[in-house]
Design a protein around this motif. Structure first.
Motif, PDB file in Angstrom:
ATOM      1  N   ASP A   1     -39.790  -2.788  20.960  1.00  0.00           N
ATOM      2  CA  ASP A   1     -38.348  -3.735  21.363  1.00  0.00           C
ATOM      3  C   ASP A   1     -37.344  -3.063  22.093  1.00  0.00           C
ATOM      4  O   ASP A   1     -36.877  -3.681  23.228  1.00  0.00           O
ATOM      5  CB  ASP A   1     -38.684  -4.629  20.466  1.00  0.00           C
ATOM      6  N   HIS A   2     -37.269  -1.787  21.863  1.00  0.00           N
ATOM      7  CA  HIS A   2     -35.926  -1.268  21.958  1.00  0.00           C
ATOM      8  C   HIS A   2     -35.806   0.056  21.747  1.00  0.00           C
ATOM      9  O   HIS A   2     -34.303   0.917  22.549  1.00  0.00           O
ATOM     10  CB  HIS A   2     -34.831  -1.120  20.485  1.00  0.00           C
ATOM     11  N   GLU A   3     -36.785   1.239  22.203  1.00  0.00           N
ATOM     12  CA  GLU A   3     -36.746   2.413  22.510  1.00  0.00           C
ATOM     13  C   GLU A   3     -35.899   3.400  22.218  1.00  0.00           C
ATOM     14  O   GLU A   3     -35.020   3.297  22.860  1.00  0.00           O
ATOM     15  CB  GLU A   3     -36.972   2.189  24.425  1.00  0.00           C
ATOM     16  N   PRO A   4     -36.013   3.378  20.842  1.00  0.00           N
ATOM     17  CA  PRO A   4     -34.409   4.366  20.352  1.00  0.00           C
ATOM     18  C   PRO A   4     -35.090   5.571  21.202  1.00  0.00           C
ATOM     19  O   PRO A   4     -35.914   6.449  20.938  1.00  0.00           O
ATOM     20  CB  PRO A   4     -34.480   3.709  19.158  1.00  0.00           C
ATOM     21  N   ASP A   5     -33.587   6.200  20.781  1.00  0.00           N
ATOM     22  CA  ASP A   5     -33.539   7.185  20.725  1.00  0.00           C
ATOM     23  C   ASP A   5     -34.081   8.758  19.717  1.00  0.00           C
ATOM     24  O   ASP A   5     -34.465   9.404  20.051  1.00  0.00           O
ATOM     25  CB  ASP A   5     -32.155   8.001  21.759  1.00  0.00           C
ATOM     26  N   LEU A   6     -33.525   8.077  18.633  1.00  0.00           N
ATOM     27  CA  LEU A   6     -33.739   8.137  17.233  1.00  0.00           C
ATOM     28  C   LEU A   6     -33.858   7.678  16.673  1.00  0.00           C
ATOM     29  O   LEU A   6     -33.947   6.157  16.044  1.00  0.00           O
ATOM     30  CB  LEU A   6     -32.461   9.037  16.782  1.00  0.00           C
ATOM     31  N   VAL A   7     -35.404   7.997  15.466  1.00  0.00           N
ATOM     32  CA  VAL A   7     -35.596   7.336  14.100  1.00  0.00           C
ATOM     33  C   VAL A   7     -34.549   7.509  12.744  1.00  0.00           C
ATOM     34  O   VAL A   7     -35.181   8.991  12.207  1.00  0.00           O
ATOM     35  CB  VAL A   7     -36.389   6.502  14.421  1.00  0.00           C
ATOM     36  N   VAL A   8     -34.216   6.983  12.185  1.00  0.00           N
ATOM     37  CA  VAL A   8     -33.571   7.092  10.603  1.00  0.00           C
ATOM     38  C   VAL A   8     -34.078   6.232  10.177  1.00  0.00           C
ATOM     39  O   VAL A   8     -34.462   5.415  10.145  1.00  0.00           O
ATOM     40  CB  VAL A   8     -32.585   7.131  10.586  1.00  0.00           C
ATOM     41  N   LEU A   9     -35.763   7.336   9.271  1.00  0.00           N
ATOM     42  CA  LEU A   9     -36.944   7.139   8.407  1.00  0.00           C
ATOM     43  C   LEU A   9     -36.930   6.299   6.833  1.00  0.00           C
ATOM     44  O   LEU A   9     -36.709   8.064   6.411  1.00  0.00           O
ATOM     45  CB  LEU A   9     -38.152   6.641   9.016  1.00  0.00           C
ATOM     46  N   ASP A  10     -37.371   5.256   6.197  1.00  0.00           N
ATOM     47  CA  ASP A  10     -37.154   6.353   4.908  1.00  0.00           C
ATOM     48  C   ASP A  10     -39.002   6.407   4.715  1.00  0.00           C
ATOM     49  O   ASP A  10     -39.721   5.808   4.984  1.00  0.00           O
ATOM     50  CB  ASP A  10     -37.271   4.895   4.189  1.00  0.00           C
ATOM     51  N   VAL A  11     -38.933   6.962   3.813  1.00  0.00           N
ATOM     52  CA  VAL A  11     -40.632   6.636   3.233  1.00  0.00           C
ATOM     53  C   VAL A  11     -41.174   5.980   2.602  1.00  0.00           C
ATOM     54  O   VAL A  11     -42.396   5.345   3.213  1.00  0.00           O
ATOM     55  CB  VAL A  11     -40.859   8.479   2.439  1.00  0.00           C
ATOM     56  N   MET A  12     -40.634   5.493   1.432  1.00  0.00           N
ATOM     57  CA  MET A  12     -40.995   4.223   1.078  1.00  0.00           C
ATOM     58  C   MET A  12     -40.843   3.307   1.601  1.00  0.00           C
ATOM     59  O   MET A  12     -39.732   2.688   1.730  1.00  0.00           O
ATOM     60  CB  MET A  12     -40.667   4.505  -0.160  1.00  0.00           C
ATOM     61  N   LEU A  13     -41.966   2.244   2.014  1.00  0.00           N
ATOM     62  CA  LEU A  13     -41.356   0.513   3.322  1.00  0.00           C
ATOM     63  C   LEU A  13     -42.449   0.047   2.707  1.00  0.00           C
ATOM     64  O   LEU A  13     -43.893   0.534   2.055  1.00  0.00           O
ATOM     65  CB  LEU A  13     -41.951   0.984   4.206  1.00  0.00           C
ATOM     66  N   PRO A  14     -42.356  -1.353   2.174  1.00  0.00           N
ATOM     67  CA  PRO A  14     -42.880  -1.749   2.221  1.00  0.00           C
ATOM     68  C   PRO A  14     -44.290  -2.171   3.827  1.00  0.00           C
ATOM     69  O   PRO A  14     -44.232  -1.542   4.595  1.00  0.00           O
ATOM     70  CB  PRO A  14     -42.656  -3.559   2.337  1.00  0.00           C
ATOM     71  N   GLY A  15     -44.921  -2.862   3.571  1.00  0.00           N
ATOM     72  CA  GLY A  15     -46.235  -3.215   4.400  1.00  0.00           C
ATOM     73  C   GLY A  15     -47.091  -1.712   4.704  1.00  0.00           C
ATOM     74  O   GLY A  15     -48.420  -1.163   4.106  1.00  0.00           O
ATOM     75  N   PHE A  16     -46.323  -0.460   5.565  1.00  0.00           N
ATOM     76  CA  PHE A  16     -47.088   0.698   4.995  1.00  0.00           C
ATOM     77  C   PHE A  16     -46.106   1.877   4.990  1.00  0.00           C
ATOM     78  O   PHE A  16     -45.032   1.320   5.520  1.00  0.00           O
ATOM     79  CB  PHE A  16     -48.306   1.348   5.957  1.00  0.00           C
TER      80      PHE A  16
END
Length: 233
Positions: free
Chosen positions: A48-63
């Motif tokens: 939806d937002h086409e970000p330039d960068l992602v800050v991403l946690d490893v442990m997440l619900p869903g997958f």
């Protein structure tokens, strides 16, 4: 004079307090920030937002974050700063293997996170400067800096943004040993930093894709890109 474009950052973290704190700090630093709190939501927010960068946690619900990283990198290469609760080399290499560019272990200092986000985004901005560069042929390795594509032995290799920038840096002086400190300054934008493990982990991931014998180690110093195979290899 045209104002610099504001970068968009996607923050993916299931803990609302941490997500909110990171979002508030990055917003205060001048970024447009969007949030997600689980794996499916992260993939949707990326679309939806086409970000330039992602800050991403490893442990997440869903997958988990590794699956998120794999899915978004399949759509469009984007710098990913991964947050992990364990400073374990196996976890880090898994993250690098699915397309992460950098990692931080929890708990982290907000100032350092901001600095790493800025360094990754500076590399995004510098990529535009390569638009006029033609392909470089280095023995059986071909690098098209403008298109950000690499071929080894005639087969295209799919590198993460950091792996590609690391390769281009090494290829700028083929055969010359570049120190870890120089690589940290030129690739990660961390002059004077001591993050040799970051360099070593990315070199290991790069070797797995382009061939271990293409990057020579000089112990205690750094790495050099070899432009040809030794006889018998």
């Amino acid at each position: 004079m045209t104002s610099p474009r504001r970068h968009t950052v996607l923050v993916v973290e299931d803990e609302p307090v941490i997500n909110g704190a990171v979002t508030d700090r990055l917003t205060a630093e001048g970024y447009d920030v969007t949030q997600a709190f689980d794996g499916p939501g992260a993939v949707q927010a990326f679309a939806d937002h086409e970000p330039d960068l992602v800050v991403l946690d490893v442990m997440l619900p869903g997958f988990d974050g590794h699956e998120v990283c794999r899915r978004i990198q399949a759509v469009r290469p984007v710098p990913v700063l991964m947050l992990t609760a364990r400073d374990d080399e196996t976890d880090i290499l898994v993250g690098l293997g699915v397309g992460a560019d950098d990692y931080m272990t929890k708990p982290f200092r907000m100032r350092e996170l901001v600095a790493r986000v800025a360094a990754l985004l500076r590399r995004v901005d510098r990529a535009a400067e390569l638009a006029g560069s033609g392909p470089a042929d280095l023995g059986d390795l071909r690098i098209d800096a403008a298109a950000r594509r690499v071929w080894a032995d005639g087969s295209e290799m799919h590198l993460t943004p950091t792996e590609f920038d690391l390769l281009v840096c090494l290829a700028s002086e083929p055969g010359v040993v570049l120190t870890r400190e120089k690589l940290l300054a030129d690739v990660w934008g961390w002059p004077g930093a001591s993050g040799t493990r970051t360099v070593d982990s990315h070199v290991k991931a790069l070797r797995a894709k382009i061939g271990a014998d293409r990057v020579r180690t000089v112990h205690g110093v750094g790495y050099a890109l070899e432009t040809g195979r030794e006889p018998g290899r």
